[in-house]
Design a protein around this motif. Structure first.
Motif, short mmCIF file in Angstrom:
data_model
loop_
_atom_site.label_atom_id
_atom_site.label_comp_id
_atom_site.label_asym_id
_atom_site.label_seq_id
_atom_site.Cartn_x
_atom_site.Cartn_y
_atom_site.Cartn_z
N ASP B 37 67.45 38.74 47.41
CA ASP B 37 66.12 39.29 47.14
C ASP B 37 65.54 40.02 48.34
OD1 ASP B 37 65.63 38.45 44.40
OD2 ASP B 37 65.68 36.40 45.19
N ILE B 38 65.34 41.32 48.21
CA ILE B 38 64.82 42.14 49.31
C ILE B 38 63.30 42.16 49.24
CG2 ILE B 38 64.70 44.53 50.17
CD1 ILE B 38 67.77 44.60 49.20
N VAL B 39 62.66 41.92 50.39
CA VAL B 39 61.21 41.73 50.40
C VAL B 39 60.45 42.74 51.26
CG1 VAL B 39 61.28 39.30 49.80
CG2 VAL B 39 61.46 39.94 52.20
N GLU B 60 64.61 43.63 55.18
CA GLU B 60 64.40 42.19 55.22
C GLU B 60 64.61 41.60 53.82
OE1 GLU B 60 63.38 40.17 57.82
OE2 GLU B 60 62.33 41.46 59.26
N ALA B 61 65.54 40.65 53.74
CA ALA B 61 65.68 39.88 52.51
C ALA B 61 65.04 38.52 52.76
CB ALA B 61 67.15 39.73 52.15
N VAL B 62 64.89 37.69 51.73
CA VAL B 62 64.28 36.39 51.94
C VAL B 62 65.04 35.64 53.03
CG1 VAL B 62 63.78 34.15 50.90
CG2 VAL B 62 63.39 36.22 49.59
N LYS B 63 66.35 35.72 52.92
CA LYS B 63 67.19 34.87 53.77
C LYS B 63 67.56 35.51 55.10
CE LYS B 63 69.91 31.08 53.74
NZ LYS B 63 69.06 30.07 54.36
N THR B 64 67.59 36.83 55.15
CA THR B 64 68.17 37.46 56.34
C THR B 64 67.57 38.83 56.60
OG1 THR B 64 70.28 37.99 57.39
CG2 THR B 64 70.08 38.54 55.07
#
Lengths: 364, 125
Positions: B37-39, B60-64
């Motif tokens: 998921d890209i945020v 920026e994705a949720v995780k990375t």
């Protein structure tokens, strides 16, 4: 790389798998946000069989637990669990854990982080001077965390044990889905309620239990959830993650774990931690929300308005429930009060943030 | 996995569509799947000249978090402003509404170094 009993199920579901603490673990299935939301509104099921379990037995088991952990395990009666940590003899933390009282003064279960199983085992063994019987049952214990506001309703369909009335941090043991000797506790790492289900894995029990829970949860929109959603869920609650927010170099007082550090008994580092508490720690683990656009990540520096370094980020993410960027980090005490403006160094930019009280997420 | 035949690619998992001296750039279906998921798309080089292989922004994705690299030297002429409010378009439509920037190419000859769809497919399979 080790596998949990549910490995084939994860692969069949098309989960994104990755190594975590020596195990091949599901990171996500349908997407972090999707799984996160399932837990906040319905049910999500996590395979956390990688966690470690130690059984301690005998008349001196409680005394051993009292000496190695910071919380007061003498308060536990049969069927109660508590959050605790192992201080490391130098003011730091060996690991954080759950202590389950299976039989008062006789049988206890310690549940530890997968990455620390060997370290914890050696640490407890080292202090086992009174021949407490210890069993490391980690490899044969399967563990599912069924989390979310609808979780207990679904789980109740599969057992005669009283699940819907189970108080927070209590547990029952009995037959579940036709499998004997299953331990079900009202615990979890998400802040949305639910249970954790421990059972000794034999034959196809794991498959039977997984499928039965998926079916029982169908009407509530149950979804399998991976470690990535587990991380965003726990961070929204401000729960510390070992290896990020707490470790051998952080003490429980500065980490905000005074509530599990009880000076009513003797234990490793008692005097040292009592002194830290009295003199107040030089830094504190605090939550913060980004004001400027950007996402904090572990090890980013925290500065004041003049660019002086005042701390470091230990965890950060975009919060799926709040739709804003949140993080935790250690900040010098004089800047740690909630409502303080701080800056997070995101690559070459200093982005404005504000310290806040945790949890970030509160149920409506 | 979707790898349109009419686009060019980099080994950094970006796609490039060249029309005249303008290159439209985004990340591939493979990349969005890996990121999750890209945020937030952070382009801090708008209207600047940036050389090939230099970082022009971050995703920026949720995780990375992952850097975005210039596939070709040029001026970062336009950012897809729709991503400001809906970064998830990069997940749902990486080759369409999820485009990120338009670059005014300074040296069209560099386009010869880009991968075609077959070469990119070989890279990710």
């Amino acid at each position: 790389m080790k596998q949990t009993p549910f490995n084939d199920i994860h692969v069949a579901l098309g989960a994104k798998m990755a190594e975590f603490a020596g195990y091949n673990m599901p990171i996500s299935y349908t997407g972090i946000k999707d799984e996160h939301e399932a837990v906040r509104k319905g049910i999500g099921m996590f395979d956390v069989s990688h966690m470690g379990e130690f059984i301690l037995k005998g008349e001196n088991a409680l005394d051993l637990i009292q000496r190695v952990t910071s919380n007061d395990a003498a308060k536990l009666t049969k069927g109660k669990a508590q959050y605790s940590c192992f201080p490391n003899g130098e003011g730091g933390i060996v690991d954080d854990l759950l202590v389950y009282c299976v039989e008062e003064n006789k049988v206890y279960m310690l549940v530890v982080n997968a990455s620390n199983i060997e370290k914890d085992w050696n640490w407890v063994q080292k202090h086992n001077t009174q021949d407490v019987e210890m069993h490391n049952t980690s490899d044969k214990t399967a563990l599912l965390a069924v989390q979310g506001p609808k979780a207990v309703q679904a789980i109740q369909k599969l057992t005669d044990l009283d699940i819907v009335n189970l108080d927070y941090y209590t547990f029952v043991k009995g037959t579940f889905c036709g499998v004997d000797n299953v331990l079900i506790s009202a615990t979890g790492y998400t802040g949305s309620g639910g249970v954790e289900i421990y059972f000794e894995n034999e034959g196809a029990d794991h498959e039977k239990i997984w499928n039965a829970i998926m079916e029982a949860g169908e009407e509530f929109g149950i979804k399998p959830a991976g470690l990535a959603a587990r991380d965003t869920l726990r961070l929204e609650m401000g729960f510390a993650l070992y290896g990020n927010d707490i470790d051998d170099s952080t003490n429980p007082i500065e980490a905000g774990l005074s509530w599990i550090t009880k000076f009513t008994k003797d234990f490793t580092d008692r005097a040292l931690l009592e002194k830290v508490k009295e003199e107040k720690p030089s830094r504190r683990l605090v939550g913060f929300e980004m004001i400027d656009r950007g996402i904090p990540r572990q090890h980013y520096k925290i500065t004041d308005a003049d660019g002086n370094e005042i701390g470091e980020v230990t965890s950060g993410t975009q919060s799926p429930s709040l739709n804003k960027a949140i993080g935790m980090g250690y900040i010098k005490r004089e800047h740690a009060k909630s409502g303080t403006e701080v800056f997070i160094s995101v690559r070459d930019k200093n982005l404005k943030a504000v310290t806040v009280k945790v949890p970030f997420y509160k149920e409506d | 996995m979707n790898i349109p035949a009419d686009l060019k690619y980099t080994k950094e998992h970006e796609w490039i569509k060249i029309e005249g001296d303008i290159a439209t750039v985004g990340v591939t279906d493979f990349a969005q799947g890996e990121l999750g998921d890209i945020v937030f798309i952070d382009i801090d080089t708008l209207e600047q000249d940036v050389a090939k292989d230099e970082v022009f922004g971050t995703i920026e994705a949720v995780k990375t978090v992952s850097d975005l690299f210039m596939p070709l030297s040029g001026n970062v002429a336009e950012f897809n402003e729709a991503l400001e409010g809906e970064p998830e378009k990069v997940n749902s439509d990486p080759y369409g509404d999820g485009w990120m920037v338009k670059i005014k190419i300074s040296d069209l000859a560099q386009a010869d170094d880009l991968l075609d769809a077959a070469a990119y497919e070989a890279l990710v399979s």
